[in-house]
Design an enzyme around this catalytic site. Structure first.
Site, PDB file in Angstrom:
ATOM      1  N   ASP A 245      29.980  26.789  44.171  1.00 50.99           N
ATOM      2  CA  ASP A 245      30.929  27.873  44.458  1.00 50.99           C
ATOM      3  C   ASP A 245      30.265  28.883  45.403  1.00 50.99           C
ATOM      4  O   ASP A 245      29.038  28.952  45.477  1.00 50.99           O
ATOM      5  CB  ASP A 245      31.330  28.557  43.146  1.00 50.99           C
ATOM      6  N   ARG A 622      40.364  41.912  47.144  1.00 52.45           N
ATOM      7  CA  ARG A 622      40.340  41.828  45.676  1.00 52.45           C
ATOM      8  C   ARG A 622      41.673  42.272  45.103  1.00 52.45           C
ATOM      9  O   ARG A 622      41.968  42.051  43.936  1.00 52.45           O
ATOM     10  CB  ARG A 622      39.238  42.718  45.078  1.00 52.45           C
TER      11      ARG A 622
HETATM   12  N1  LIG Z   1      48.668  26.822  43.365  1.00 56.57           N
HETATM   13  C1  LIG Z   1      48.653  28.055  42.863  1.00 56.57           C
HETATM   14  N2  LIG Z   1      49.764  28.586  42.340  1.00 56.57           N
HETATM   15  C2  LIG Z   1      49.760  29.825  41.818  1.00 56.57           C
HETATM   16  N3  LIG Z   1      48.700  30.625  41.797  1.00 56.57           N
HETATM   17  C3  LIG Z   1      47.543  30.161  42.317  1.00 56.57           C
HETATM   18  C4  LIG Z   1      47.462  28.855  42.863  1.00 56.57           C
HETATM   19  N4  LIG Z   1      46.202  28.677  43.291  1.00 56.57           N
HETATM   20  C5  LIG Z   1      45.538  29.815  43.012  1.00 56.57           C
HETATM   21  N5  LIG Z   1      46.318  30.719  42.426  1.00 56.57           N
HETATM   22  C6  LIG Z   1      45.950  32.074  42.002  1.00 56.57           C
HETATM   23  O1  LIG Z   1      45.420  32.794  43.103  1.00 56.57           O
HETATM   24  C7  LIG Z   1      44.392  33.687  42.690  1.00 56.57           C
HETATM   25  C8  LIG Z   1      43.121  33.434  43.476  1.00 56.57           C
HETATM   26  O2  LIG Z   1      42.507  32.250  43.081  1.00 56.57           O
HETATM   27  P1  LIG Z   1      40.953  32.025  43.184  1.00 56.57           P
HETATM   28  O3  LIG Z   1      40.225  33.128  42.522  1.00 56.57           O
HETATM   29  O4  LIG Z   1      40.648  30.653  42.777  1.00 56.57           O
HETATM   30  O5  LIG Z   1      40.805  32.180  44.740  1.00 56.57           O
HETATM   31  P2  LIG Z   1      39.538  32.090  45.634  1.00 56.57           P
HETATM   32  O6  LIG Z   1      39.900  31.338  46.843  1.00 56.57           O
HETATM   33  O7  LIG Z   1      38.363  31.640  44.859  1.00 56.57           O
HETATM   34  O8  LIG Z   1      39.398  33.602  46.020  1.00 56.57           O
HETATM   35  P3  LIG Z   1      38.155  34.395  46.587  1.00 56.57           P
HETATM   36  O9  LIG Z   1      37.510  33.583  47.622  1.00 56.57           O
HETATM   37  O10 LIG Z   1      38.771  35.637  47.126  1.00 56.57           O
HETATM   38  O11 LIG Z   1      37.297  34.676  45.408  1.00 56.57           O
HETATM   39  C9  LIG Z   1      44.206  33.460  41.225  1.00 56.57           C
HETATM   40  O12 LIG Z   1      44.896  34.433  40.513  1.00 56.57           O
HETATM   41  C10 LIG Z   1      44.818  32.091  40.993  1.00 56.57           C
HETATM   42  O13 LIG Z   1      45.303  31.960  39.699  1.00 56.57           O
END
Ligand SMILES: Nc1ncnc2c1ncn2[C@@H]1O[C@H](COP(=O)(O)OP(=O)(O)OP(=O)(O)O)[C@@H](O)[C@H]1O
Length: 758
Positions: A245, A622
């Site tokens: 990650d 965020r």
């Molecule tokens: N397919 C989906 N449908 C609905 N909600 C989603 C989906 N995929 C992700 N989310 C929601 O979007 C938000 C962001 O997800 P996540 O933390 O995994 O993103 P990330 O890409 O790791 O973000 P960052 O890089 O900013 O940390 C979370 O609240 C997650 O539940």
DNA sequence: CATGCTAGTCTTTTT
DNA sequence: GACTAGCATG
């Protein structure tokens, strides 16, 4: 803890968990969009998920992990899942638990790079050149050791700050370089080019202390694998799947380690976002993203573009901001959500008002039903948390300072752990030195210097040197007795340590060493708190199996995991907020020199600026619903008031997504904002009216230099001119805050630098 | 060797 | 303004 090596007892076709349902995608895949699902389903071969904030990278990684387990592709103990921070590791563990249940407990190899490094090193400590009870040194110990070396060479510490050398050593380790691998000519300017020699000496000292610093936890693993192909092969077999990650924050050493481990099956999946690379100062190498595709020729790259977290305005504002960076891969981001508020920019008077206004906004949202845990204040630097802490304490707003002053960094806690460290690892002379005269034993600097001499000359530990100096009768008076006593104490404590009751041991030490006594007799007002912390420490030891377990934990996991579930506002640094999300985010302190940090710009120029901008991007992204940016006209810094100008980042926010709040009460904003769709070039000057006003005011009303800020250049009754409000008379004068009765008919609070004598 | 005072640094961020 | 390392004094 389960033995990680017992997986060989299983046969390959044992299914550790239930097989997936016969038809249709498993429940945990529900709701994923097409590219997300593709990513989660791509189990074999190198996979890079490159995507912007809030696109579900972490979610995909976790789903994919669950998928590997539920399809029986691997056992929990065969998956290497690395995160960057302990918090992220914890978070991932909980999210995986939600899907697969308690089987997550056997995910022995889920953790930070450093935690995983320690595990590997303890398994092969003989090959690494340490014994299994080696100590992990934190940056504090590291610096002390570097100092000792610099001093031993009679280097002028004023001219060559040991911190710089410590930084150089860290840098080399981050690049995966042992002393003999550092290109000649590097660090030429440090101590007449002795930097590399010192590095070698430092490493030798670590060995004799039976200790490793943070960098070693990666570097020595890397070297272990490079030198011992059979060990490497063992781990290549063990780790059937590798998941990483926050990949953009890996440094070179970490990358090389991953590459070695993945070389066989190449089942490696990395997720990252180049725009969120904010650890460059710690050796993070964004180039690792490009390198991945080069080094793993078969790499599949999946991009995620739909943002599920934020509103259009937040996306638009952050997206516009980050576009100012030259060095980026470029990504598309869109969202289906509609509506939402613009990002606000709030000029306020000073830090106290900043805290006051944010406090009010929080209470307001709380009244409207928003959870406190869905709100966060994200600051650039740790000290900024204080104004909020103070304000919220009087306001009674429940809050949690994440990161911050850490329990294990407190002096009294470190003293006790030094005793424990030296019991656990007699070679740990740093720990011995720390407590040799705590409580007072009449052993001063002179004696310690003697001990250092012997230990150097005769190549022995500090404690051994102490034993020898006593034998030889080279010590007089009080010191001789107390030092001898201390050595006997340690021998006895070590005996007791064999009983494996680390809590009883700690209590014995606290008692017999006189350490508790010392604080009990202390008359200073905080001695009571210190005693309480000692109790707290003993309690904190309870969940651990043994002394070494506990010591490893506190060296590695510095944060105090107060796992209270109370509804509280989070206050933390932008760095600490990475990977998290909140409905409402407050971003105070957007001022030049603070954010972007002056130091970063001075030290790394354009690169530094871009990293600061990425930090701003992380902060904004965020937010799910609201983001509020603040900047003050007067900031208390280094013990005095400064008049900062608003951060250039504010100007870089696209106007369409931003709303400038008119000054709350007292602020010298004269005209409307100067925000535009195409931000002006910074070098051409700052097109924010406050800045222009201020410089003009300065020219016209020079104030006596060196005067305390409580004295104003104006006095009551003075006639003054303000760009926006016109002419008026000064009513009151509080420092550089004025209350002015303007002739247009209003009484306003303004800052004296916004008005001129008329 | 302990204590108290002064001058200088410090605020980037974390494992 | 807070903390600390380094120095002078008891
Ligand atoms: N397919 C989906 N449908 C609905 N909600 C989603 C989906 N995929 C992700 N989310 C929601 O979007 C938000 C962001 O997800 P996540 O933390 O995994 O993103 P990330 O890409 O790791 O973000 P960052 O890089 O900013 O940390 C979370 O609240 C997650 O539940």
């Amino acid at each position: 803890m389960s033995d990680p090596f017992d997986i060989d007892n299983f046969s390959a076709d044992d299914n550790p968990l239930e097989a997936p349902a016969e038809s249709g995608p498993p429940a945990y895949m529900a709701g994923l969009n097409a590219p997300q699902e593709e990513a989660a389903n791509t189990l074999d071969g190198p996979l890079l998920i490159l995507a912007g904030a809030g696109t579900g990278k972490t979610r995909v990684l976790i789903t994919r992990l669950a998928h590997i387990l539920t399809t029986g592709s691997a056992f929990p103990g065969q998956i290497l899942a690395v995160t960057f921070t302990n918090k992220a590791a914890q978070e991932m563990k909980e999210r995986v638990r939600a899907i697969i249940g308690d089987a997550v407990e056997s995910m022995y190899w889920l953790g930070t790079f450093h935690a995983i490094g320690v595990k590997i090193m303890r398994n092969h400590c003989d090959l690494v050149g340490l014994s299994s009870n080696f100590t992990i040194l934190d940056s504090d110990d590291q610096l002390r050791l570097v100092k000792q070396i610099v001093r031993a060479h009679d280097i002028d510490e004023k001219r060559f700050n040991p911190r710089i050398l410590a930084g150089l050593i860290d840098g080399w380790k981050n690049r995966g370089l042992l002393p003999n691998q550092v290109p000649a000519g590097e660090a030429e300017h440090y101590a007449e080019g002795k930097g590399i020699t010192f590095y070698a000496e430092y490493q030798a000292r670590l060995k004799s202390l039976n200790a490793a610093d943070f960098g070693d936890l990666i570097l020595l693993c890397l070297v272990l694998f490079q030198k011992n192909p059979q060990v490497l092969a063992e781990y290549q077999r063990r780790f059937r799947y590798i998941l990483v990650d926050e990949y953009q924050d890996t440094n070179i050493a970490q990358y090389l380690l991953l590459r070695l481990l993945a070389q066989g099956h190449q089942n490696i999946c990395c997720v990252g976002d180049d725009d969120q690379s904010i650890y460059g100062w710690r050796g993070a190498e964004v180039g690792n993203i490009l390198r991945f595709e080069q080094d793993f020729a078969a790499a599949k790259v999946i991009r995620l573009e739909q943002n599920y977290r934020s509103t259009k305005h937040i996306l638009g504002a952050s997206g516009g901001l980050i576009e100012a960076n030259q060095n980026r891969l470029g990504k598309t981001l869109w969202t289906e959500t509609t509506g939402g508020e613009k990002v606000t920019v709030n000029p306020v008077w000073d830090g106290r008002e900043e805290a006051r206004v944010i406090g009010e906004m929080i209470e307001d949202r709380q009244r409207k039903g928003q959870q406190l845990s869905e709100m966060a204040i994200l600051v650039r630097a740790g000290f900024q948390t204080r104004e909020f802490e103070e304000r919220f304490l009087t306001l009674g707003v429940p809050h949690r300072i994440v990161g911050g002053y850490r329990f294990y960094e407190r002096a009294e806690v470190r003293d006790v752990t030094s005793y424990l460290r030296h019991v656990n690892n007699p070679g740990d002379s740093l720990a011995f030195e720390r407590i040799i005269n705590v409580p007072k034993r009449g052993i001063g600097a002179a004696t310690v210097t003697k001990l250092h001499h012997i230990s150097r000359q005769e190549n022995c530990t500090l404690a051994e040197a102490a034993a020898r100096i006593i034998d030889r009768g080279d010590l007089r008076g009080k010191a001789k007795n107390t030092l001898g006593q201390l050595l006997q104490d340690f021998a006895r404590w070590r005996d007791q340590a064999r009983d494996n009751d680390h809590i009883a041991l700690t209590e014995t030490i606290l008692d017999e060493s006189g350490y508790s006594e010392m604080w009990r007799l202390d008359k200073s007002p905080d001695s009571q708190g210190k005693l309480e912390n000692l109790g707290e420490l003993v309690r904190a030891m309870e969940p651990f199996e043994g002394l070494d377990d506990f010591l490893e934990h506190i060296q590695l996991v510095m944060e105090n995991s107060q796992s209270d579930v109370q509804d509280k506002v989070s206050i933390m640094t932008l760095h600490g907020a990475k990977g998290l999300e909140f409905e409402t985010v407050f971003l105070p302190g957007w001022e030049e020199d603070l954010f972007p940090s002056k130091k970063s710009l001075e030290e790394h120029g354009e690169k530094g600026l871009e990293e600061e901008r990425r930090l701003a991007y992380v902060g904004l992204t965020r937010a799910k619903k609201e983001a509020h940016v603040f900047h003050v006209a007067s900031r208390f810094l280094y013990g005095k008031y400064t008049s900062p100008i608003p951060s250039r980042f504010i100007n870089e926010l696209p106007a369409a997504h931003v709303e400038i709040q008119q000054s709350q009460g007292m602020y010298g904003q004269a005209t409307t904002s100067g925000f535009s769709d195409s931000p002006p070039k910074w070098s051409q000057g700052y097109n924010n009216p406050t800045q222009l006003d201020r410089s003009r005011a300065k020219r016209q009303t020079p104030r006596p230099k060196g005067r305390s800020t409580t004295a104003s250049a104006f006095s009551i009754g003075d006639r003054v001119f303000h760009d926006k409000f016109g002419y008026g008379a000064v009513l009151t004068c509080d420092g550089n805050k004025l209350e002015v009765d303007f002739e247009q008919g209003s009484v306003k609070k303004v800052m004296d630098s916004f008005v001129s004598a008329a």
